[in-house]
Motif scaffolding. Structure first.
Motif, PDB file in Angstrom:
ATOM      1  N   VAL A  77       0.826  -1.215   0.000  1.00 22.33           N
ATOM      2  CA  VAL A  77       0.000   0.000   0.000  1.00 22.33           C
ATOM      3  C   VAL A  77       0.859   1.263   0.000  1.00 22.33           C
ATOM      4  O   VAL A  77       0.658   2.150  -0.849  1.00 22.33           O
ATOM      5  N   PRO A  78       1.827   1.422   0.914  1.00 26.39           N
ATOM      6  CA  PRO A  78       2.664   2.631   0.862  1.00 26.39           C
ATOM      7  C   PRO A  78       3.407   2.773  -0.462  1.00 26.39           C
ATOM      8  O   PRO A  78       3.508   3.882  -1.007  1.00 26.39           O
ATOM      9  N   ALA A  79       3.928   1.655  -0.978  1.00 27.37           N
ATOM     10  CA  ALA A  79       4.669   1.713  -2.244  1.00 27.37           C
ATOM     11  C   ALA A  79       3.773   2.184  -3.382  1.00 27.37           C
ATOM     12  O   ALA A  79       4.164   3.021  -4.207  1.00 27.37           O
ATOM     13  N   ALA A  80       2.551   1.657  -3.436  1.00 25.65           N
ATOM     14  CA  ALA A  80       1.632   2.031  -4.515  1.00 25.65           C
ATOM     15  C   ALA A  80       1.193   3.481  -4.395  1.00 25.65           C
ATOM     16  O   ALA A  80       1.103   4.197  -5.406  1.00 25.65           O
ATOM     17  N   LEU A  81       0.929   3.939  -3.180  1.00 21.33           N
ATOM     18  CA  LEU A  81       0.495   5.326  -2.989  1.00 21.33           C
ATOM     19  C   LEU A  81       1.609   6.309  -3.341  1.00 21.33           C
ATOM     20  O   LEU A  81       1.363   7.333  -3.995  1.00 21.33           O
ATOM     21  N   VAL A  82       2.824   6.012  -2.919  1.00 24.78           N
ATOM     22  CA  VAL A  82       3.958   6.885  -3.260  1.00 24.78           C
ATOM     23  C   VAL A  82       4.195   6.886  -4.764  1.00 24.78           C
ATOM     24  O   VAL A  82       4.447   7.936  -5.373  1.00 24.78           O
ATOM     25  N   ALA A  83       4.099   5.703  -5.381  1.00 25.64           N
ATOM     26  CA  ALA A  83       4.296   5.600  -6.830  1.00 25.64           C
ATOM     27  C   ALA A  83       3.247   6.421  -7.574  1.00 25.64           C
ATOM     28  O   ALA A  83       3.569   7.154  -8.518  1.00 25.64           O
ATOM     29  N   MET A  84       1.984   6.325  -7.152  1.00 25.71           N
ATOM     30  CA  MET A  84       0.925   7.077  -7.825  1.00 25.71           C
ATOM     31  C   MET A  84       1.124   8.580  -7.647  1.00 25.71           C
ATOM     32  O   MET A  84       0.948   9.360  -8.598  1.00 25.71           O
ATOM     33  N   ALA A  85       1.473   9.008  -6.441  1.00 31.51           N
ATOM     34  CA  ALA A  85       1.716  10.432  -6.203  1.00 31.51           C
ATOM     35  C   ALA A  85       2.859  10.934  -7.079  1.00 31.51           C
ATOM     36  O   ALA A  85       2.798  12.044  -7.637  1.00 31.51           O
ATOM     37  N   ALA A  86       3.901  10.121  -7.225  1.00 34.41           N
ATOM     38  CA  ALA A  86       5.045  10.504  -8.053  1.00 34.41           C
ATOM     39  C   ALA A  86       4.640  10.622  -9.521  1.00 34.41           C
ATOM     40  O   ALA A  86       5.044  11.561 -10.221  1.00 34.41           O
ATOM     41  N   VAL A  87       3.821   9.697 -10.002  1.00 34.05           N
ATOM     42  CA  VAL A  87       3.368   9.737 -11.397  1.00 34.05           C
ATOM     43  C   VAL A  87       2.545  10.998 -11.654  1.00 34.05           C
ATOM     44  O   VAL A  87       2.715  11.670 -12.683  1.00 34.05           O
ATOM     45  N   LEU A  88       1.660  11.335 -10.734  1.00 43.08           N
ATOM     46  CA  LEU A  88       0.842  12.543 -10.911  1.00 43.08           C
ATOM     47  C   LEU A  88       1.704  13.804 -10.918  1.00 43.08           C
ATOM     48  O   LEU A  88       1.447  14.738 -11.691  1.00 43.08           O
ATOM     49  N   ALA A  89       2.741  13.829 -10.086  1.00 43.57           N
ATOM     50  CA  ALA A  89       3.649  14.982 -10.068  1.00 43.57           C
ATOM     51  C   ALA A  89       4.410  15.081 -11.383  1.00 43.57           C
ATOM     52  O   ALA A  89       4.579  16.176 -11.941  1.00 43.57           O
ATOM     53  N   VAL A  90       4.863  13.947 -11.897  1.00 43.41           N
ATOM     54  CA  VAL A  90       5.569  13.933 -13.188  1.00 43.41           C
ATOM     55  C   VAL A  90       4.638  14.416 -14.296  1.00 43.41           C
ATOM     56  O   VAL A  90       5.058  15.150 -15.205  1.00 43.41           O
ATOM     57  N   HIS A  91       3.383  14.019 -14.229  1.00 42.96           N
ATOM     58  CA  HIS A  91       2.426  14.454 -15.244  1.00 42.96           C
ATOM     59  C   HIS A  91       2.271  15.973 -15.257  1.00 42.96           C
ATOM     60  O   HIS A  91       2.230  16.597 -16.325  1.00 42.96           O
TER      61      HIS A  91
END
Length: 282
Positions: A77-91
């Motif tokens: 769960v933490p890994a997926a949430l951090v990954a998603m937040a990072a993807v949105l920031a990159v976008h």
């Protein structure tokens, strides 16, 4: 005089129709509560809309991990949430193409957290990201953004309504009985018709360049949305999960409501950016 056993037997549970009516009431109330603020954010656009999309993405990927990696939640769960937040920031900084490349790269990180044989865990990141990024891209399109977003949203909604109405009233052969036993070919036809008409209505309302082509695109959107729905149904069946969550009373989880949209939106965005640009349909 009836015995106690006979009295208990006579106290039968409410008929199924009553249960269905109660469930429908909860569904309607949930829609009335959640619908206005979401539509207000869509109308506002900009950072208000992006904030709603960000919350949606984080909740959706959280539900995904709980479905496919219930035994590894502590790390996944933490890994997926951090990954998603990072993807949105990159976008936001670099745009959709770089963001999707980051999503697939970070999917590997999430998978490694759960176990390399559990690729579906990491797949949730690009799966959710593609839908959310496409919705943001559609809404942010110059001049026609609101209309395009409404086209994506309303055609998927119409697909669900048309499929439900036709499936219940007509019945007939099952569409994919091993994946989703309630879906029928008649339901798919009803969804296509309803989505096509919704697409035509949106196109006429916003003054699109080719409303008749929008009618066709709307029908195709229904097929894609149903494929997205069947995909999530297949994942739930594989992991023996009834709903992706209990976030929305009467509806289940967030993923249960947006599974078709997460697939239909990227397809519509790709069409509009490539063939649609050539056809000048909107």
């Amino acid at each position: 005089m009836k015995s106690s056993t006979g009295g208990n037997a006579g106290s039968a549970p409410p008929p199924p129709a009553a249960g269905k009516a109660g469930d429908l009431k909860v569904r309607v109330l949930s829609a009335l509560v959640l619908g206005p603020p979401v539509l207000a954010a869509v109308w506002a656009g900009g950072w208000v809309f992006r904030a709603v999309l960000a919350v949606t993405a984080l909740l959706a990927v959280h539900e995904w991990i709980r479905m496919v990696a219930a035994d590894r939640l502590g790390g996944a769960v933490p890994a997926a949430l951090v990954a998603m937040a990072a993807v949105l920031a990159v976008h936001v900084v670099f745009g959709p193409v770089v963001a999707m490349l980051a999503a697939f790269a970070l999917a590997g990180v999430v998978t490694a957290t759960v176990g390399m044989g559990r690729w579906l865990s990491g797949f949730g990141v690009p799966y959710v990201a593609a839908g959310v990024i496409a919705l943001d891209w559609l809404r942010d399109s110059p001049l026609a953004g609101l209309g395009l977003f409404l086209f994506a949203l309303l055609t998927v909604w119409a697909t669900d309504i048309g499929a439900y109405a036709a499936g219940r009233s007509i019945g007939g052969p099952k569409l994919a009985p091993r994946i989703s036993p309630k879906k029928t070919w008649a339901g798919l036809a009803g969804g296509i018709l309803a989505s096509a008409l919704a697409g035509l209505a949106v196109a006429l309302a916003v003054g699109a360049a080719d409303p008749l082509l929008a009618l066709v695109v709307g029908g195709c959107s229904a097929v894609v949305a149903q494929a997205g729905d069947l995909f999530e149904s297949g994942v739930k069946r594989r992991f023996d999960v009834k709903d992706s969550g209990q976030l929305i009373p009467g509806h289940g989880g967030l993923l249960d409501r947006i599974d078709g949209l997460l697939v239909a939106a990227p397809v519509l965005a790709l069409f509009h950016a490539t063939v649609g640009a050539w056809l000048q349909w909107w």
